[in-house]
Design a protein around this motif. Structure first.
Motif, short mmCIF file in Angstrom:
data_model
loop_
_atom_site.label_atom_id
_atom_site.label_comp_id
_atom_site.label_asym_id
_atom_site.label_seq_id
_atom_site.Cartn_x
_atom_site.Cartn_y
_atom_site.Cartn_z
N GLN A 132 1.20 -1.35 0.23
CA GLN A 132 0.14 -0.01 -0.56
C GLN A 132 0.78 1.01 0.14
O GLN A 132 1.79 0.98 0.38
N ILE A 133 0.29 1.88 -0.77
CA ILE A 133 1.53 3.29 -0.43
C ILE A 133 0.14 4.30 0.63
O ILE A 133 -1.13 4.98 0.16
N TYR A 134 0.98 5.43 1.01
CA TYR A 134 0.55 6.06 1.96
C TYR A 134 1.22 7.73 1.82
O TYR A 134 2.10 7.80 0.86
N TRP A 135 1.03 8.68 2.73
CA TRP A 135 0.73 10.20 1.77
C TRP A 135 2.04 10.16 1.94
O TRP A 135 3.15 10.53 0.77
N LYS A 136 2.72 9.81 3.03
CA LYS A 136 4.59 9.45 3.25
C LYS A 136 4.91 9.06 2.29
O LYS A 136 6.23 10.33 1.53
N ASP A 137 4.98 8.73 1.80
CA ASP A 137 5.60 7.61 0.00
C ASP A 137 5.21 8.67 -0.92
O ASP A 137 6.12 8.56 -1.65
N LYS A 138 4.27 9.10 -1.17
CA LYS A 138 4.38 10.01 -2.46
C LYS A 138 4.77 11.25 -1.86
O LYS A 138 5.39 11.73 -3.20
N ILE A 139 5.16 11.69 -0.65
CA ILE A 139 5.70 12.75 -0.48
C ILE A 139 7.23 12.69 -0.68
O ILE A 139 7.72 13.38 -1.82
N LYS A 140 7.94 11.61 -0.54
CA LYS A 140 8.86 10.61 -0.49
C LYS A 140 9.70 10.12 -2.23
O LYS A 140 9.91 10.64 -2.67
N SER A 141 8.29 10.36 -2.47
CA SER A 141 8.28 9.87 -4.29
C SER A 141 8.40 11.02 -4.80
O SER A 141 9.18 11.40 -6.43
N PHE A 142 7.98 12.18 -4.69
CA PHE A 142 7.19 13.68 -5.29
C PHE A 142 9.09 14.08 -5.67
O PHE A 142 9.64 15.02 -6.16
N PHE A 143 9.78 14.42 -4.38
CA PHE A 143 11.21 14.76 -3.44
C PHE A 143 11.98 13.61 -4.65
O PHE A 143 13.29 14.47 -4.89
N ARG A 145 11.86 12.31 -7.67
CA ARG A 145 11.57 13.38 -8.81
C ARG A 145 12.13 15.14 -8.94
O ARG A 145 12.72 14.19 -10.39
N CYS A 146 11.97 15.88 -7.79
CA CYS A 146 12.14 17.05 -7.80
C CYS A 146 14.10 16.68 -7.85
O CYS A 146 14.38 17.75 -8.80
N LYS A 147 14.74 15.61 -7.14
CA LYS A 147 15.84 15.47 -7.19
C LYS A 147 16.57 14.95 -8.41
O LYS A 147 18.05 14.06 -8.50
N ARG A 148 15.49 14.67 -9.02
CA ARG A 148 15.79 13.70 -10.45
C ARG A 148 16.91 12.66 -10.19
O ARG A 148 17.80 11.51 -10.89
N ARG A 149 16.30 11.53 -8.83
CA ARG A 149 16.98 10.64 -8.95
C ARG A 149 15.52 9.19 -9.48
O ARG A 149 14.17 9.80 -9.75
N GLN A 150 16.74 8.47 -10.13
CA GLN A 150 15.30 7.19 -11.35
C GLN A 150 14.94 6.50 -10.36
O GLN A 150 15.33 4.85 -10.20
N ILE A 151 14.43 7.06 -8.73
CA ILE A 151 13.93 5.94 -8.02
C ILE A 151 12.36 6.49 -7.93
O ILE A 151 11.77 7.42 -8.17
N ARG A 152 11.00 5.39 -8.58
CA ARG A 152 10.15 5.66 -7.77
C ARG A 152 9.21 4.39 -7.22
O ARG A 152 9.73 3.20 -6.50
N ILE A 153 8.66 5.02 -6.44
CA ILE A 153 7.89 4.21 -5.16
C ILE A 153 6.19 3.76 -5.80
O ILE A 153 5.13 4.67 -5.79
N ILE A 154 5.87 2.21 -5.95
CA ILE A 154 4.58 2.75 -6.27
C ILE A 154 3.86 0.92 -6.01
O ILE A 154 4.47 0.35 -4.87
N PRO A 155 2.55 0.54 -5.62
CA PRO A 155 2.20 -0.01 -5.62
C PRO A 155 1.48 -1.37 -6.28
O PRO A 155 2.54 -1.32 -7.09
N THR A 156 2.22 -2.65 -5.65
CA THR A 156 1.99 -4.56 -6.40
C THR A 156 1.25 -3.54 -8.11
O THR A 156 1.72 -4.57 -9.04
#
Length: 282
Positions: A132-143, A145-156
């Motif tokens: 499950q993706i929680y709001w804190k995961d979405k915020i972490k994923s957003f930042f 992207r802002c830092k152009r890190r090639q990592i995303r957090i996704i649900p199964t």
């Protein structure tokens, strides 16, 4: 006999693992090893860097070793998922997991622990998968992207939307987990314990030895003309398939048992010590 070969007899190719082998504990290559490798290449020797790392994290070491596009040299990344021919500047991609197999492995991991944070490693993007993706995961994923890190957090549920070539699936090592269970329903899959820190799952068509054999095919060189250095489980296939292998003093026991010769640990500059002490040449 293989064991009676003179070490000073030339090797046309030398394959170096990076972490805990050519790299010292500070993640740097010693000045002595850099100079030796430069001279080896000037004399016509071909260097292969064979690592579990992705290509982007191997590139910084190329300049140090004067490995450049347009000259002979090869990079094996992600434990054999890719083979970069520097002279031709071509990238060979080996067989990968289907998204269905990736999902089956991820489901098996998350069933045992919701907090294991498995990662799907792809060519241009890595995906941390959660039930499950929680709001804190979405915020972490957003930042990220802002830092152009090639990592995303996704649900199964989003695994099936991945279009990239899946190199491997990585999860941090936990002795309480059953890693065989996760591939019980997946054809042609295996895993390795890497640096005693995490587990990497690969398709059976991906390993360092297969990629290194491809190099030999390109160069018309036999396995007997290759010297291989390594320390960890993802080096096992090379140590099983190549006759002249050198285990680091810090290598895992299986590598130690398969090795033709042994050297000092990476903290003692073991690669350089072996090359110089035994007068290894082209």
């Amino acid at each position: 006999m293989m064991g009676e070969r003179w070490l000073s007899q030339g090797y046309k190719i030398i394959s170096f693992d990076l972490d805990d082998t050519l790299l010292m504990p500070n993640k740097r290559i010693s000045k002595e090893a850099i100079e030796w490798i430069k001279q080896y290449q000037k004399k016509g020797g071909i260097v292969v860097l064979a690592s579990g790392r992705d290509i982007s994290t191997i590139i910084p070491y190329l300049d140090q070793l004067q490995m450049k596009k347009g000259q002979k040299g090869y990079i094996i990344s992600s434990s054999g998922a890719y083979l970069w021919d520097l002279k031709k500047d071509t990238l060979d991609e080996f067989v990968s997991f289907s998204v269905e197999d990736a999902k089956a492995i991820i489901d098996g991991l998350l069933t045992q622990s919701n907090n294991c944070n498995p990662m799907i490693v792809c060519k241009n993007m890595n995906y941390i998968v959660k039930s499950q993706i929680y709001w804190k995961d979405k915020i972490k994923s957003f930042f990220m992207r802002c830092k152009r890190r090639q990592i995303r957090i996704i649900p199964t549920a989003m695994i099936e939307s991945i279009k990239n070539h899946i190199e491997k699936i990585r999860v941090r090592f936990d002795e309480s987990m059953d890693y065989n269970h996760c591939i019980s329903n997946v054809d042609k899959a295996h895993y390795r314990l890497i640096e005693r820190k995490h587990i990497d799952y690969f398709h059976d068509g991906i390993d360092k030895a297969t990629a290194l054999m491809k190099v030999l095919e390109k160069e018309s060189i036999s396995p007997e003309e290759v010297l291989v250095f390594g320390d960890d489980e993802n080096d096992i296939t090379c140590f099983e398939n190549f006759p002249y292998t050198v285990a680091m003093g810090n290598a895992v026991s299986e590598i130690q048992g398969l090795a033709w010769r042994k050297t000092r640990s990476n903290s003692e500059n073991g690669v350089y010590d072996f090359l110089v002490t035994n007068e290894v040449s082209v």
